[in-house]
Each structure stands twice: as C-alpha cells, then as structure tokens.
Design a protein around this motif. Structure first.
Motif, PDB file in Angstrom:
ATOM      1  N   ASP A 191       0.892   4.077  -2.926  1.00 36.73           N
ATOM      2  CA  ASP A 191       0.720   5.499  -2.632  1.00 36.73           C
ATOM      3  C   ASP A 191       1.864   6.313  -3.231  1.00 36.73           C
ATOM      4  O   ASP A 191       1.646   7.374  -3.826  1.00 36.73           O
ATOM      5  CB  ASP A 191       0.650   5.738  -1.120  1.00 36.73           C
TER       6      ASP A 191
ATOM      7  N   GLN B  89       0.837  -1.208   0.000  1.00 36.72           N
ATOM      8  CA  GLN B  89       0.000   0.000   0.000  1.00 36.72           C
ATOM      9  C   GLN B  89       0.868   1.254   0.000  1.00 36.72           C
ATOM     10  O   GLN B  89       0.582   2.222  -0.709  1.00 36.72           O
ATOM     11  CB  GLN B  89      -0.957   0.017   1.194  1.00 36.72           C
TER      12      GLN B  89
ATOM     13  N   ARG C 223      -2.979  12.181   2.084  1.00 39.23           N
ATOM     14  CA  ARG C 223      -3.645  11.050   2.723  1.00 39.23           C
ATOM     15  C   ARG C 223      -3.520  11.203   4.225  1.00 39.23           C
ATOM     16  O   ARG C 223      -2.414  11.364   4.735  1.00 39.23           O
ATOM     17  CB  ARG C 223      -2.999   9.745   2.302  1.00 39.23           C
TER      18      ARG C 223
END
Length: 180
Positions: free
Chosen positions: A128, A124, A145
């Motif tokens: 990103d 992840q 984020r």
C-alpha cells in the motif's frame, strides 16, 4: 451562526482545503522515496513472501514426519502384542511418551500460521505504501483505503498495540451473565 456566516465559513474552508491539497501536490518528492517505492519495497515484500513460503514448507515437512512417526508407533504397538506382559507394558509407556512428544511438535508448528499472518499483513502495508508513493511521484493522489477491521488482530497480541486479552474473571462474569 446565521446562514450567510455558515456559507462564508464553508467557502473559506473549501478554499483552504484546495490550497492545502495544491501545496501537497506541489511539494517536491524526494527521488530517494521514489527509488524506495520502485526498488526497495518490492524487494522487501518478495523476501518476506519467501520467508512465509519457506516456513510453510518446513512446517508441513515437520507435520508429515510427525504423522509418519505416529504410524510407526502404531506398528510398534501391534508388534508388542506378542511380548511378555512386563515388556509390553514398558513398550506401551514408551510409545505413550513418544505420542506426547508428537503432540508437542504439532502444537509447536502453530507459530508458522501466526507468523505467516503477521508477515502477510506487513507486506500488504508495504505494498500500500509503495502504491501511494508511486501515485504521488506520478502527480496523483494516494488511494484512500478504508480501515480493514478484519486485518487487525491477526497473529498474537502485541503489548501496547492490542487490547489486553480477556481474563479468567472476564470469562467467569460472562458465564455468570449467561446463567451458567
């Protein structure tokens, strides 16, 4: 500070911020980073996903075999009922030993869940980073984020990164505070 001084300071700060953002957007992006974002990062994620899939399959196969072995041990004990007491006791001891080994195999498979959690978290982060690099390459701002507190703490504690685990003394203090 007076109101006019505060207003001037805020205006100056906004101007510096705009200039900084403009400078960031005007920095030439190294084409190697774009190539990494478009090719290497997705490839790394795909390979890590593959590792997770393979370890999950291996863990399930091992656990299925352990279940089969337990069933076989149960059948062995039923067959042992017709044996002489001495032979039956010896066989029961051997079956108990094999059951302990099955329990150890079950426990050993816990690593797969932990490694899967860690690898999924790393992939992840890579995805990103890939999105951010591609956004910058396209002249856009990276996506902001929020920090996902639920993502922290997945997997085993890592020295120097995670807080130390609670000690027996911490547990005793908690139980004492609860009156237990």
């Amino acid at each position: 500070m007076t109101a006019p001084e505060t207003a001037n300071l805020q205006a100056d700060l906004r101007q510096v911020t705009r200039q900084f953002q403009s400078a960031l957007h005007n920095l030439p992006l190294d084409n190697r980073l774009v190539d990494v974002a478009r090719l290497a990062l997705p490839d790394a994620c795909a390979r890590l996903d593959h590792v997770v899939t393979l370890t999950e399959q291996a863990a399930h196969t091992t656990l299925d075999e352990v279940d089969g072995l337990r069933a076989s041990l149960d059948r062995t004990l039923r067959l042992a009922e017709g044996l002489a007491p001495h032979s039956r006791e010896r066989l029961q001891a051997l079956v108990a030993e094999q059951r302990q080994r099955c329990a150890a195999l079950d426990a050993a498979q816990a690593y797969q869940d932990l490694t899967g959690q860690i690898i999924r978290r790393v992939t992840q982060l890579i995805r990103d980073l890939e999105q951010d690099l591609l956004a910058i390459a396209d002249g856009q701002s990276p996506v902001h984020r929020p920090v996902d507190d639920n993502a922290r703490g997945n997997g085993p504690a890592v020295a120097g990164i995670d807080a130390p685990a609670a000690s027996q003394g911490d547990a005793d203090d908690l139980l004492s505070a609860l009156g237990l």
